[in-house]
Structure formats: structure tokens, C-alpha cells
Design an enzyme around this catalytic site. Structure first.
Site, short mmCIF file in Angstrom:
data_model
loop_
_atom_site.label_atom_id
_atom_site.label_comp_id
_atom_site.label_asym_id
_atom_site.label_seq_id
_atom_site.Cartn_x
_atom_site.Cartn_y
_atom_site.Cartn_z
N ARG A 16 0.84 -1.19 0.00
CA ARG A 16 0.00 0.00 0.00
C ARG A 16 0.87 1.24 0.00
O ARG A 16 1.90 1.29 0.66
CB ARG A 16 -0.89 0.03 1.23
CG ARG A 16 -1.84 1.22 1.25
CD ARG A 16 -2.49 1.40 2.60
NE ARG A 16 -1.53 1.57 3.67
CZ ARG A 16 -0.88 2.70 3.93
NH1 ARG A 16 -1.08 3.77 3.21
NH2 ARG A 16 -0.02 2.76 4.93
N VAL A 17 0.47 2.22 -0.80
CA VAL A 17 1.04 3.56 -0.71
C VAL A 17 -0.11 4.50 -0.43
O VAL A 17 -1.28 4.19 -0.69
CB VAL A 17 1.80 3.98 -2.00
CG1 VAL A 17 3.07 3.15 -2.16
CG2 VAL A 17 0.93 3.88 -3.23
N SER A 18 0.22 5.69 0.10
CA SER A 18 -0.82 6.61 0.55
C SER A 18 -1.45 7.45 -0.54
O SER A 18 -2.57 7.89 -0.40
CB SER A 18 -0.25 7.54 1.62
OG SER A 18 0.20 6.79 2.71
N SER A 19 -0.72 7.70 -1.62
CA SER A 19 -1.28 8.59 -2.63
C SER A 19 -0.97 8.11 -4.04
O SER A 19 -0.06 7.29 -4.25
CB SER A 19 -0.74 10.01 -2.45
OG SER A 19 0.64 10.02 -2.73
N GLN A 71 2.64 8.14 -5.53
CA GLN A 71 3.65 7.21 -5.05
C GLN A 71 3.59 5.91 -5.85
O GLN A 71 2.56 5.56 -6.41
CB GLN A 71 3.44 6.92 -3.57
CG GLN A 71 3.62 8.13 -2.69
CD GLN A 71 3.30 7.82 -1.23
OE1 GLN A 71 2.23 7.29 -0.93
NE2 GLN A 71 4.21 8.16 -0.34
#
Length: 186
Positions: A13-16, A19
Site C-alpha cells: 500500500r502507498v498513501s497517494s 507514489q
């Protein structure tokens, strides 16, 4: 799709959207994950993370859910414990690559998981507090303007007065229909 039990299943998972998931996906594949669930989503809560839900649904007894870092799975201790409890109920182990002591199949691993989860939540809380303090200080000094509006309410109202409906205005301006309604109500 599944080949017996004992499968390594990855979650990245990345936040945005800006990314990249590439580094996590490569690390999970190198660790032997046969299936990887990946998404771009904020981690404040496990709620609404579709790929995490899919991964938790996919794993079966004897499997191991693998992440690169603990903060990719959860930011709050509560979410972390709920996820681990779900895995434990399904007799699925959890493994974290960068914190190699975190393997839920051992007592030491369970302890490390609890400690690291608490530290991650503490760091997140501190970050939020510092951000709020910085914003309050900037506001007091007149330097904080907030985010610039993304739409001009007058333009929305003008298009509405010309006879366009909310859906047509949304298409014309490239915005959500809910934004049109908010602008019209203002």
C-alpha cells in the site's frame, strides 16, 4: 489459483496516487509471495481498503500474509490488532519483511508486533499534533490561507442560470456533481 496451503500472500500500500508500489511489489515477490494485493489508499483506518479486504478474504489456514513494513498494514494499534485477530481466527500467520522479528507464529513476534504497532501510532499522533500546531501558528501570523478553492461558485451559478443542470455543469467543469450542489447551495 490456489495451490494447497502454506501460500505467501503479499499486501502492498502507498498513501497517494503520486507514489509507486513498485518497490514493495518487488520486495514481496522476492520474499516468495505467490499473490500480491496492492492499492493506493490512506492508512488512517483499515475501513474502505478494498485490496486489504480482498487479501484478508483470500488467505486460508496455513497461509502467511506478508507486508514490507508494518505501517503499510495499519497506522493505529486498534486496526492492527483487529487485522491480526482476523488472521489468527483464520489460522493465518503474519510476517513483516523490514521488522523481521514480527512473525505472529512466535511469542516474541507477537510481542514485537504489539510494541511496533504502539510506536507507529505514537509517531502518527505526534506528526498530526505538529501539523496542527504549525497550522495554528501560521494562522495566528496570517500566513495560512488554507487550500485554494478548486471551483468558482459564481461560474457554477452562472452556468445554472443559463439553464444547465447539475450533471451538465459537472461534465462541463470536470467536477463532481456533489460539488455543483454545494456551490449552488452557497
Amino acid at each position: 489459483m490456489r495451490q494447497g496451503t502454506g501460500m505467501l500472500v503479499g499486501y502492498a500500500r502507498v498513501s497517494s496516487n503520486g507514489q509507486s508500489l513498485d518497490i514493495q511489489n518487488e520486495a514481496l515477490a522476492k520474499a516468495g509471495c505467490e499473490k500480491i494485493f496492492a492499492e493506493k489508499m490512506s492508512a488512517r483506518s483499515a475501513k474502505d481498503r478494498v485490496e486489504l479486504a480482498n487479501a484478508l478474504d483470500f488467505v486460508r489456514e496455513g497461509d502467511t500474509l506478508v507486508v514490507t513494513r508494518l505501517d503499510r498494514l495499519a497506522r493505529s494499534v486498534g486496526d492492527l490488532h483487529r487485522i491480526i485477530e482476523q488472521l489468527t481466527d483464520k489460522r493465518v500467520e503474519f510476517r513483516c519483511l523490514q521488522q523481521s522479528d514480527v512473525v505472529t507464529g512466535t511469542s516474541t513476534g507477537k510481542l514485537m508486533l504489539a510494541v511496533l504497532g504502539a510506536v507507529a501510532q505514537f509517531e502518527n499522533d505526534l506528526r498530526r499534533e505538529r501539523q496542527a500546531e504549525g497550522i495554528a501558528k501560521a494562522k495566528a501570523e496570517g500566513r495560512y490561507q488554507g487550500r485554494k478553492p478548486t471551483i468558482d461558485p459564481d461560474e457554477v451559478k452562472s452556468l445554472h442560470e443559463k439553464g444547465l443542470g447539475p450533471s451538465a455543469i459537472a461534465r462541463e467543469m470536470g467536477i463532481a456533481r456533489a460539488s455543483v450542489y454545494r456551490a449552488l447551495a452557497a
